[in-house]
Design a protein around this motif. Structure first.
Motif, PDB file in Angstrom:
ATOM      1  N   GLY A  69     -52.362  17.259   6.855  1.00 56.03           N
ATOM      2  CA  GLY A  69     -53.120  18.182   7.086  1.00 56.03           C
ATOM      3  C   GLY A  69     -53.461  18.230   8.425  1.00 56.03           C
ATOM      4  N   PRO A  70     -54.559  18.924   8.978  1.00 60.14           N
ATOM      5  CA  PRO A  70     -54.835  19.150  10.408  1.00 60.14           C
ATOM      6  C   PRO A  70     -55.663  18.106  10.815  1.00 60.14           C
ATOM      7  N   GLY A  71     -56.322  17.168  10.098  1.00 57.24           N
ATOM      8  CA  GLY A  71     -56.933  15.806  10.329  1.00 57.24           C
ATOM      9  C   GLY A  71     -55.999  14.685  10.713  1.00 57.24           C
ATOM     10  N   GLY A  72     -55.134  14.620   9.465  1.00 57.53           N
ATOM     11  CA  GLY A  72     -54.119  13.755   9.671  1.00 57.53           C
ATOM     12  C   GLY A  72     -53.027  13.942  10.864  1.00 57.53           C
ATOM     13  N   MET A  73     -52.577  15.151  10.939  1.00 53.10           N
ATOM     14  CA  MET A  73     -51.906  15.354  12.148  1.00 53.10           C
ATOM     15  C   MET A  73     -52.364  15.323  13.510  1.00 53.10           C
ATOM     16  N   GLU A  74     -53.690  15.459  13.623  1.00 54.38           N
ATOM     17  CA  GLU A  74     -54.584  15.228  14.808  1.00 54.38           C
ATOM     18  C   GLU A  74     -54.545  13.660  15.162  1.00 54.38           C
ATOM     19  N   ALA A  75     -54.856  12.792  14.066  1.00 56.13           N
ATOM     20  CA  ALA A  75     -54.968  11.512  14.188  1.00 56.13           C
ATOM     21  C   ALA A  75     -53.479  10.843  14.531  1.00 56.13           C
ATOM     22  N   ALA A  76     -52.587  11.498  14.072  1.00 52.04           N
ATOM     23  CA  ALA A  76     -51.281  10.970  14.406  1.00 52.04           C
ATOM     24  C   ALA A  76     -50.945  11.362  16.005  1.00 52.04           C
ATOM     25  N   ARG A  77     -51.384  12.488  16.298  1.00 55.93           N
ATOM     26  CA  ARG A  77     -51.068  12.917  17.635  1.00 55.93           C
ATOM     27  C   ARG A  77     -51.549  12.236  18.622  1.00 55.93           C
ATOM     28  N   ILE A  78     -52.848  12.070  18.424  1.00 48.16           N
ATOM     29  CA  ILE A  78     -53.706  11.347  19.406  1.00 48.16           C
ATOM     30  C   ILE A  78     -53.381   9.723  19.511  1.00 48.16           C
ATOM     31  N   ALA A  79     -53.097   9.222  18.415  1.00 48.36           N
ATOM     32  CA  ALA A  79     -52.772   7.670  18.402  1.00 48.36           C
ATOM     33  C   ALA A  79     -51.273   7.648  18.953  1.00 48.36           C
ATOM     34  N   ALA A  80     -50.537   8.592  18.699  1.00 45.92           N
ATOM     35  CA  ALA A  80     -49.090   8.588  19.355  1.00 45.92           C
ATOM     36  C   ALA A  80     -49.286   8.677  20.998  1.00 45.92           C
ATOM     37  N   LYS A  81     -49.978   9.578  21.373  1.00 41.87           N
ATOM     38  CA  LYS A  81     -50.177   9.800  22.783  1.00 41.87           C
ATOM     39  C   LYS A  81     -50.606   8.643  23.412  1.00 41.87           C
ATOM     40  N   ARG A  82     -51.607   7.641  22.800  1.00 38.92           N
ATOM     41  CA  ARG A  82     -51.952   6.309  23.166  1.00 38.92           C
ATOM     42  C   ARG A  82     -50.823   5.239  23.184  1.00 38.92           C
ATOM     43  N   ASN A  83     -49.794   5.533  22.631  1.00 36.38           N
ATOM     44  CA  ASN A  83     -48.667   4.560  22.753  1.00 36.38           C
ATOM     45  C   ASN A  83     -48.391   3.947  21.308  1.00 36.38           C
ATOM     46  N   HIS A  84     -49.257   4.267  20.346  1.00 30.48           N
ATOM     47  CA  HIS A  84     -49.161   3.589  19.229  1.00 30.48           C
ATOM     48  C   HIS A  84     -47.681   4.098  18.597  1.00 30.48           C
ATOM     49  N   LYS A  85     -47.237   3.136  17.595  1.00 28.99           N
ATOM     50  CA  LYS A  85     -46.202   3.645  16.745  1.00 28.99           C
ATOM     51  C   LYS A  85     -46.683   4.133  15.467  1.00 28.99           C
ATOM     52  N   VAL A  86     -46.352   5.428  15.236  1.00 26.62           N
ATOM     53  CA  VAL A  86     -47.258   6.248  14.150  1.00 26.62           C
ATOM     54  C   VAL A  86     -46.033   6.920  13.251  1.00 26.62           C
ATOM     55  N   THR A  87     -46.374   6.700  11.996  1.00 31.36           N
ATOM     56  CA  THR A  87     -45.534   7.148  10.723  1.00 31.36           C
ATOM     57  C   THR A  87     -46.388   8.072  10.078  1.00 31.36           C
ATOM     58  N   LEU A  88     -46.198   9.285   9.736  1.00 28.45           N
ATOM     59  CA  LEU A  88     -47.269  10.241   9.067  1.00 28.45           C
ATOM     60  C   LEU A  88     -46.411  10.590   7.816  1.00 28.45           C
ATOM     61  N   PHE A  89     -47.103  10.291   6.665  1.00 24.79           N
ATOM     62  CA  PHE A  89     -46.611  10.667   5.166  1.00 24.79           C
ATOM     63  C   PHE A  89     -47.229  11.748   4.576  1.00 24.79           C
ATOM     64  N   ASP A  90     -46.598  12.534   3.849  1.00 28.51           N
ATOM     65  CA  ASP A  90     -47.187  13.630   3.075  1.00 28.51           C
ATOM     66  C   ASP A  90     -46.482  14.038   1.826  1.00 28.51           C
ATOM     67  N   ASN A  91     -47.045  14.223   0.676  1.00 29.29           N
ATOM     68  CA  ASN A  91     -46.623  14.424  -0.623  1.00 29.29           C
ATOM     69  C   ASN A  91     -45.817  15.908  -0.790  1.00 29.29           C
ATOM     70  N   ARG A  92     -46.096  16.732   0.070  1.00 27.54           N
ATOM     71  CA  ARG A  92     -45.564  18.307   0.040  1.00 27.54           C
ATOM     72  C   ARG A  92     -44.226  18.251   0.761  1.00 27.54           C
ATOM     73  N   ASP A  93     -43.531  19.151   1.016  1.00 28.72           N
ATOM     74  CA  ASP A  93     -42.281  19.505   1.552  1.00 28.72           C
ATOM     75  C   ASP A  93     -42.590  19.782   3.020  1.00 28.72           C
ATOM     76  N   ARG A  94     -43.727  20.154   3.355  1.00 31.33           N
ATOM     77  CA  ARG A  94     -44.251  20.481   4.650  1.00 31.33           C
ATOM     78  C   ARG A  94     -45.490  20.092   5.227  1.00 31.33           C
ATOM     79  N   LEU A  95     -45.653  20.207   6.502  1.00 29.77           N
ATOM     80  CA  LEU A  95     -46.867  19.499   6.987  1.00 29.77           C
ATOM     81  C   LEU A  95     -47.901  20.918   7.089  1.00 29.77           C
ATOM     82  N   GLY A  96     -49.379  20.663   7.032  1.00 27.19           N
ATOM     83  CA  GLY A  96     -49.978  21.660   7.177  1.00 27.19           C
ATOM     84  C   GLY A  96     -51.303  21.418   6.269  1.00 27.19           C
TER      85      GLY A  96
END
Length: 320
Positions: A69-96
């Motif tokens: 969702g928006p919170g999870g995607m934002e956390a992943a985006r910011i962590a990745a911008k800081r050079n962390h290796k990020v994997t995002l999982f979702d149980n739906r077939d689309r993000l959002g």
């Protein structure tokens, strides 16, 4: 305000990198309604530019984000911008997450641009996205990430009303997504933002709608600047609004209510629930006490608005 770099990105032809305003009017409600420092639903740094800074990490971590969702995607985006290796999982077939439903009612289409922006940025930043994946404790045990951010969101709240599980009863999400059909006459229980927006959705499709609300006013959770526009649109329809009214029983023919203390029966083919959300935190509860570096953000902690989820996602991504 949503993207201070919009002119530069436009000049450079980086249109996909622009974070568009979604017309939620949170910013103006801050200033004119709540009289608090200005902020933005989609730009957590708005008004906090000195406090919310991004510094590349010297110790990159393997971070799992559970929930797209928006919170999870934002956390992943910011962590990745800081050079962390990020994997995002979702149980739906689309993000959002819940935003997949937020743009379905009339006049709410701007929210789709935020899903497009966030998902596009994740791809550019190299975030690994795994869809249709329901993460279990065993997956975390075997994957051994350095940190886990739980952002599993919320689900529709089902109130304890007699007959609520009948075949003629749906949630707003069921109705907006077309998973369940609505007859010619519908009663919507709950007149917050979601209930009012679903009423508009059904009215546009020629349905006769009654909106019932326990409180004295409808749409109390809609921001100051948008609320009067919403109420003005609804006033121009044949929507029946019943405030200070509680649903007592649902049956195949309609809803028995108590309207300001007086019993009444509302005939209806369909009943739609819009009484709020409950945190979906089963995974979080299982993880507590078993792993270190478990962080929870967004609706799985407490149902709230996009603005709060994005803010929490930015802050955890900034500090993890």
């Amino acid at each position: 305000m949503a993207d201070p770099m919009l002119p530069r990105k436009t000049a450079e032809g980086r249109l996909d990198d622009i974070r568009h305003c979604v017309a939620c009017c949170n910013c103006w409600s801050d200033l004119a309604g709540r009289r608090v420092p200005i902020g933005c639903s989609v730009n957590a740094r708005m008004g906090k530019e000195r406090e919310y800074t991004l510094t590349p990490t010297e110790t990159p971590k393997n971070i799992w984000v559970i929930g797209g969702g928006p919170g999870g995607m934002e956390a992943a985006r910011i962590a990745a911008k800081r050079n962390h290796k990020v994997t995002l999982f979702d149980n739906r077939d689309r993000l959002g997450g819940q935003l997949l439903y937020a743009d379905l009612p009339p006049h709410k289409g701007e929210w789709r641009s935020f899903i497009t922006y966030q998902s596009g940025q994740l791809k550019k930043l190299g975030v690994k996205v795994e869809l249709n994946k329901e993460i279990q404790v065993e997956d975390i045990q075997s994957g051994r990430p350095d940190a886990v951010i739980v952002a599993t969101g919320a689900r529709s709240l089902i109130p304890p009303i007699e007959g609520v599980y009948g075949p003629n009863v749906s949630t707003c999400v069921d109705v907006l997504t077309g998973r369940k059909t609505v007859g010619d006459e519908a009663v919507i229980i709950g007149a917050g933002a979601v209930g009012c927006e679903t009423a508009e959705f059904l009215l546009e499709r020629g349905k006769k709608v009654t909106l019932i609300e326990m409180q004295a006013e409808i749409a109390p959770d809609v921001d100051f600047w948008n609320r009067w526009i919403l109420l003005d649109r609804l006033a121009k329809t044949d929507l029946r609004i019943m405030t200070e009214t509680s649903a007592e029983e649902i049956n195949s023919e309609g809803v028995r209510v108590k309207n300001q203390g007086q019993a009444e029966f509302i005939a209806a083919d369909s009943v739609v629930l819009a009484v709020g959300a409950r945190s979906y935190n089963a995974l979080l509860n299982e993880l507590r006490g078993k792993f270190e570096n478990i962080h929870a953000i967004g609706d799985c902690v407490k149902p709230q608005k996009v603005r709060q989820a994005v803010d929490e996602g930015f802050r955890i991504g900034m500090t993890i």
